[in-house]
Design a protein around this motif. Structure first.
Motif, PDB file in Angstrom:
ATOM      1  N   MET A  67      -5.292  -1.428 -15.920  1.00 52.93           N
ATOM      2  CA  MET A  67      -4.705  -0.326 -15.365  1.00 52.93           C
ATOM      3  C   MET A  67      -4.399  -0.253 -14.160  1.00 52.93           C
ATOM      4  SD  MET A  67      -5.177   3.601 -14.905  1.00 52.93           S
ATOM      5  CE  MET A  67      -6.588   2.963 -13.740  1.00 52.93           C
ATOM      6  N   GLY A  68      -4.626  -1.237 -13.329  1.00 56.26           N
ATOM      7  CA  GLY A  68      -3.976  -1.094 -12.058  1.00 56.26           C
ATOM      8  C   GLY A  68      -5.393  -0.511 -10.958  1.00 56.26           C
ATOM      9  N   LEU A  69      -6.638  -0.598 -11.515  1.00 57.06           N
ATOM     10  CA  LEU A  69      -7.818  -0.171 -10.747  1.00 57.06           C
ATOM     11  C   LEU A  69      -7.796  -0.848  -9.212  1.00 57.06           C
ATOM     12  CD1 LEU A  69     -10.650  -0.220 -13.376  1.00 57.06           C
ATOM     13  CD2 LEU A  69      -9.233   1.756 -12.783  1.00 57.06           C
ATOM     14  N   GLU A  70      -7.283  -2.327  -9.249  1.00 57.64           N
ATOM     15  CA  GLU A  70      -7.465  -2.702  -8.084  1.00 57.64           C
ATOM     16  C   GLU A  70      -6.263  -2.096  -6.924  1.00 57.64           C
ATOM     17  OE1 GLU A  70      -4.545  -4.270 -10.519  1.00 57.64           O
ATOM     18  OE2 GLU A  70      -6.797  -4.321 -10.827  1.00 57.64           O
ATOM     19  N   LYS A  71      -5.255  -1.668  -7.398  1.00 54.68           N
ATOM     20  CA  LYS A  71      -4.236  -1.010  -6.695  1.00 54.68           C
ATOM     21  C   LYS A  71      -5.007   0.240  -6.274  1.00 54.68           C
ATOM     22  CE  LYS A  71      -0.207  -2.879  -6.637  1.00 54.68           C
ATOM     23  NZ  LYS A  71       0.289  -3.430  -5.262  1.00 54.68           N
ATOM     24  N   ILE A  72      -5.451   1.087  -6.828  1.00 55.93           N
ATOM     25  CA  ILE A  72      -6.177   2.387  -6.328  1.00 55.93           C
ATOM     26  C   ILE A  72      -7.161   1.898  -5.249  1.00 55.93           C
ATOM     27  CG2 ILE A  72      -7.772   4.213  -6.877  1.00 55.93           C
ATOM     28  CD1 ILE A  72      -6.582   4.152  -9.821  1.00 55.93           C
ATOM     29  N   ALA A  73      -8.092   1.186  -5.488  1.00 57.75           N
ATOM     30  CA  ALA A  73      -9.137   0.469  -4.237  1.00 57.75           C
ATOM     31  C   ALA A  73      -8.372  -0.026  -3.064  1.00 57.75           C
ATOM     32  CB  ALA A  73      -9.834  -0.331  -5.106  1.00 57.75           C
ATOM     33  N   TYR A  89      -5.221   0.659  -2.093  1.00 57.51           N
ATOM     34  CA  TYR A  89      -4.391   1.697  -1.231  1.00 57.51           C
ATOM     35  C   TYR A  89      -5.714   2.997  -0.699  1.00 57.51           C
ATOM     36  CZ  TYR A  89       0.012   0.085  -1.725  1.00 57.51           C
ATOM     37  OH  TYR A  89       1.151  -0.548  -1.777  1.00 57.51           O
ATOM     38  N   LYS A  90      -6.668   3.100  -1.406  1.00 63.13           N
ATOM     39  CA  LYS A  90      -7.769   3.763  -0.616  1.00 63.13           C
ATOM     40  C   LYS A  90      -8.136   3.168   0.646  1.00 63.13           C
ATOM     41  CE  LYS A  90     -11.362   4.968  -2.723  1.00 63.13           C
ATOM     42  NZ  LYS A  90     -12.750   4.827  -3.849  1.00 63.13           N
ATOM     43  N   LYS A  91      -8.463   2.015   0.513  1.00 63.75           N
ATOM     44  CA  LYS A  91      -9.004   1.357   1.629  1.00 63.75           C
ATOM     45  C   LYS A  91      -7.864   1.200   2.743  1.00 63.75           C
ATOM     46  CE  LYS A  91     -11.036  -3.046   2.968  1.00 63.75           C
ATOM     47  NZ  LYS A  91     -11.564  -4.189   2.693  1.00 63.75           N
ATOM     48  N   LYS A  92      -6.579   1.024   2.458  1.00 69.27           N
ATOM     49  CA  LYS A  92      -5.494   1.036   3.361  1.00 69.27           C
ATOM     50  C   LYS A  92      -5.380   2.103   4.072  1.00 69.27           C
ATOM     51  CE  LYS A  92      -2.051  -1.860   2.084  1.00 69.27           C
ATOM     52  NZ  LYS A  92      -0.780  -2.058   1.485  1.00 69.27           N
ATOM     53  N   LEU A  93      -5.738   3.486   3.288  1.00 67.79           N
ATOM     54  CA  LEU A  93      -5.431   4.652   3.842  1.00 67.79           C
ATOM     55  C   LEU A  93      -6.745   5.370   4.492  1.00 67.79           C
ATOM     56  CD1 LEU A  93      -3.092   6.199   0.822  1.00 67.79           C
ATOM     57  CD2 LEU A  93      -2.574   5.557   3.288  1.00 67.79           C
ATOM     58  N   ASN A  94      -7.575   4.435   4.607  1.00 68.22           N
ATOM     59  CA  ASN A  94      -8.967   4.894   5.109  1.00 68.22           C
ATOM     60  C   ASN A  94      -9.562   6.221   4.132  1.00 68.22           C
ATOM     61  OD1 ASN A  94     -11.362   4.435   6.455  1.00 68.22           O
ATOM     62  ND2 ASN A  94     -10.494   5.550   8.154  1.00 68.22           N
ATOM     63  N   MET A  95      -9.474   5.986   2.965  1.00 70.88           N
ATOM     64  CA  MET A  95      -9.779   7.111   2.159  1.00 70.88           C
ATOM     65  C   MET A  95     -10.929   6.897   1.159  1.00 70.88           C
ATOM     66  SD  MET A  95      -7.111   8.981  -0.347  1.00 70.88           S
ATOM     67  CE  MET A  95      -5.830   9.271   0.915  1.00 70.88           C
ATOM     68  N   THR A  96     -11.987   7.956   1.075  1.00 74.46           N
ATOM     69  CA  THR A  96     -13.106   7.936   0.275  1.00 74.46           C
ATOM     70  C   THR A  96     -12.573   8.253  -1.088  1.00 74.46           C
ATOM     71  OG1 THR A  96     -13.726  10.099   0.700  1.00 74.46           O
ATOM     72  CG2 THR A  96     -14.602   8.417   2.154  1.00 74.46           C
ATOM     73  N   THR A  97     -13.069   8.121  -2.200  1.00 74.14           N
ATOM     74  CA  THR A  97     -13.056   8.490  -3.604  1.00 74.14           C
ATOM     75  C   THR A  97     -13.246  10.205  -3.364  1.00 74.14           C
ATOM     76  OG1 THR A  97     -14.312   6.576  -4.324  1.00 74.14           O
ATOM     77  CG2 THR A  97     -13.641   8.373  -5.979  1.00 74.14           C
ATOM     78  N   LEU A 152      -1.715   8.588  -3.170  1.00 73.29           N
ATOM     79  CA  LEU A 152      -1.676   7.183  -2.490  1.00 73.29           C
ATOM     80  C   LEU A 152      -0.301   6.749  -2.122  1.00 73.29           C
ATOM     81  CD1 LEU A 152      -4.321   5.572  -4.961  1.00 73.29           C
ATOM     82  CD2 LEU A 152      -4.741   6.535  -2.659  1.00 73.29           C
ATOM     83  N   GLY A 153       0.684   7.512  -2.415  1.00 71.08           N
ATOM     84  CA  GLY A 153       2.074   6.865  -2.272  1.00 71.08           C
ATOM     85  C   GLY A 153       2.669   5.847  -3.087  1.00 71.08           C
TER      86      GLY A 153
END
Length: 114
Positions: free
Chosen positions: A1-7, A9-17, A54-55
């Motif tokens: 389902m694209g879980l790796e994309k969420i992780a 982009y979270k990392k790229k945007l320096n964003m926590t869950t 996440l854009g």
């Protein structure tokens, strides 16, 4: 389902869950279940909210095999039937550009038959 994309982009945007939860309006528990894989089929509205923050687009979450995409060699013109087959099999995975390319092929083949 694209879980790796969420992780990713979270990392790229320096964003926590927690940040993602707050900005998207998706409950933290729901996000944790999605990210852990416990929720296999999240609601469309949930995915839209995550993608917006996440854009990303919903297509970015689609991790199905995209090998059916149409790659047209300039020197080889696919037949009308080839184009219809590819479109029917993979229309959900085609980008807007690829759909336009298919439409041009179909329209040009109609001109040839007249």
């Amino acid at each position: 389902m694209g879980l790796e994309k969420i992780a990713e982009y979270k990392k790229k945007l320096n964003m926590t869950t927690f940040d993602l939860s707050y900005r998207s309006g998706v409950p933290l528990g729901t996000l944790n279940k999605i990210l852990s894989g416990a929720t296999k089929d999240p609601k469309l509205e949930t995915l839209k909210a995550i993608a917006r923050v996440l854009g990303l687009s919903l297509d970015d979450f689609d991790d199905t095999n995209k090998s059916d995409k149409l790659n047209i060699d300039i020197n080889e013109v696919p037949t009308y039937d080839d184009v219809i087959t590819v479109y029917t099999r993979s229309r959900k995975n085609l980008s807007q550009e690829e759909k336009m390319r298919l439409a041009r092929i179909i329209l040009s083949s109609d001109d040839d038959e007249e």
